[in-house]
Write an enzyme that holds these catalytic residues in place. Structure first.
Site, PDB file in Angstrom:
ATOM      1  N   ASP A  19       0.809  -1.469   0.388  1.00 17.33           N
ATOM      2  CA  ASP A  19      -0.096   0.282  -0.013  1.00 17.33           C
ATOM      3  C   ASP A  19       1.093   1.654  -0.030  1.00 17.33           C
ATOM      4  O   ASP A  19       2.067   1.149   0.762  1.00 17.33           O
ATOM      5  CB  ASP A  19      -0.966  -0.040   1.080  1.00 17.33           C
ATOM      6  CG  ASP A  19      -2.270   0.636   0.763  1.00 17.33           C
ATOM      7  OD1 ASP A  19      -2.074   1.283  -0.241  1.00 17.33           O
ATOM      8  OD2 ASP A  19      -2.575   1.445   1.810  1.00 17.33           O
ATOM      9  N   ASN A  67      -9.740  -2.649  -5.997  1.00 13.54           N
ATOM     10  CA  ASN A  67      -9.336  -2.315  -6.704  1.00 13.54           C
ATOM     11  C   ASN A  67      -9.474  -2.041  -8.064  1.00 13.54           C
ATOM     12  O   ASN A  67      -9.811  -1.867  -8.836  1.00 13.54           O
ATOM     13  CB  ASN A  67      -7.808  -3.023  -6.773  1.00 13.54           C
ATOM     14  CG  ASN A  67      -7.333  -2.779  -5.668  1.00 13.54           C
ATOM     15  OD1 ASN A  67      -5.922  -3.637  -5.105  1.00 13.54           O
ATOM     16  ND2 ASN A  67      -7.567  -1.953  -4.440  1.00 13.54           N
TER      17      ASN A  67
HETATM   18  C1  FPP Z   1      -2.156  -0.198  -3.166  1.00 11.46           C
HETATM   19  O1  FPP Z   1      -1.965   1.673  -3.339  1.00 11.46           O
HETATM   20  C2  FPP Z   1      -1.191  -1.099  -3.895  1.00 11.46           C
HETATM   21  C3  FPP Z   1      -2.158  -1.525  -5.290  1.00 11.46           C
HETATM   22  C4  FPP Z   1      -3.711  -0.972  -5.468  1.00 11.46           C
HETATM   23  C5  FPP Z   1      -1.627  -2.623  -6.770  1.00 11.46           C
HETATM   24  C6  FPP Z   1      -0.080  -3.087  -6.085  1.00 11.46           C
HETATM   25  C7  FPP Z   1       0.246  -3.239  -7.027  1.00 11.46           C
HETATM   26  C8  FPP Z   1       1.454  -3.140  -7.749  1.00 11.46           C
HETATM   27  C9  FPP Z   1       2.562  -2.551  -7.162  1.00 11.46           C
HETATM   28  C10 FPP Z   1       1.808  -3.994  -9.129  1.00 11.46           C
HETATM   29  C11 FPP Z   1       1.796  -5.060  -8.926  1.00 11.46           C
HETATM   30  C12 FPP Z   1       2.076  -5.619 -10.597  1.00 11.46           C
HETATM   31  C13 FPP Z   1       2.372  -7.420 -10.978  1.00 11.46           C
HETATM   32  C14 FPP Z   1       3.400  -7.133 -11.754  1.00 11.46           C
HETATM   33  C15 FPP Z   1       2.202  -8.183  -9.591  1.00 11.46           C
HETATM   34  P1  FPP Z   1      -2.512   3.054  -3.371  1.00 11.46           P
HETATM   35  O2  FPP Z   1      -2.335   2.486  -4.603  1.00 11.46           O
HETATM   36  O3  FPP Z   1      -3.875   2.509  -3.006  1.00 11.46           O
HETATM   37  O4  FPP Z   1      -1.689   3.649  -2.821  1.00 11.46           O
HETATM   38  P2  FPP Z   1      -2.146   5.023  -2.022  1.00 11.46           P
HETATM   39  O5  FPP Z   1      -2.903   4.225  -0.534  1.00 11.46           O
HETATM   40  O6  FPP Z   1      -1.320   5.339  -1.263  1.00 11.46           O
HETATM   41  O7  FPP Z   1      -3.508   5.702  -2.818  1.00 11.46           O
END
Ligand code: FPP
Length: 246
Positions: A19, A67
């Protein structure tokens, strides 16, 4: 294993809730997908490190069922990262005798991605020394529900064939989950400051140790990972029993 002169117990199965990518990007005035791109690099580095120090199962929460309702732009960006990873980077995993497992419902994903994910599993080494599990369109409740529905179908088949319904044990029920054959998660790390599981490995986390940190995922480097392992090593895992000698 030794970290900073201290002997640590290496967990067999580590799960990570990655996250904070969006906030990491926002702080740099970059689009959210730049945060996810930085997150993928970090994820690859941590997986190599985990394998080097003897972790056997490494599960990343790449995309939750929740998501899937993010904007089309963000989802397209995530899909293109997943597409590119499973096209270009998996071969390096196989060379390191690492296998790929996908946890989740592939059916709503774009067909070419679902195909790549099936292929990545199928091409994995037969007896990997490291298992890299990707939770994609994954939700713990959905996983349990699909297991219950499979159990109901099996009971129906038993009834049609005149057999009594089978009684499930923890072990046989686990056989119906996406994680069949995978040991329960020992340590769950969540970056980005929130302190909750958000539907990650609900059944498998019954006795997991939880480690929360404010560090945003793209900044969560191997040193931060080692800190989590040191913390894990200090935990008294009793699985509901009392301390010895009490
Ligand atoms: C949460 O951060 C993260 C996600 C919703 C996606 C995580 C995915 C990856 C790192 C890529 C996966 C790729 C592969 C190749 C497996 P957020 O967007 O909710 O962060 P925030 O809370 O700061 O908004």
């Amino acid at each position: 294993m030794d970290i900073k002169g201290e002997q640590v117990t290496v967990p067999r199965h580590v799960g990570i809730i990655m996250d904070g990518n969006g906030r990491w990007a926002k702080k740099r005035l970059l689009p959210r997908n730049a945060g996810h791109r930085a997150g993928v690099q970090r994820m690859e580095e941590l997986a190599r490190h985990a394998q080097d120090i003897g972790v056997e199962y490494f599960t990343v929460y790449a995309l939750s069922t929740e998501n899937m309702s993010r904007s089309k732009e963000e989802l397209d960006g995530l899909y293109s990262l997943i597409r590119s990873y499973f096209t270009k980077s998996v071969d390096e995993l196989y060379k390191r005798n690492a296998g790929v497992r996908i946890l989740g419902d592939m059916s709503p994903l774009p067909a070419d991605i679902a195909e790549k994910l099936y292929e990545a599993e199928a091409r994995s080494p037969k007896d990997p020394s490291f298992h890299f599990l990707f939770a994609i369109n994954y939700g713990g409740r959905a996983e349990i529900l699909q297991a219950v529905n499979s159990a109901a179908l099996l009971a129906h088949r038993d009834a049609l064939e005149g057999r009594p319904p089978q009684k499930y044990t923890d072990e046989s029920f686990h056989g119906l989950l996406y994680t069949h054959g995978v040991p329960d998660v020992d340590l769950i790390i969540r970056t980005g400051g929130e302190e909750r599981l958000s539907n990650f490995l609900l059944y498998q986390a019954a006795y997991a140790e939880l480690y929360f940190t404010d560090v945003l995922f793209p900044d969560f480097d191997c040193g931060e990972f080692d800190k989590a392992l040191l913390d894990f090593s200090g935990r008294d895992r009793r699985y509901g029993k009392i301390r010895s000698g009490e």
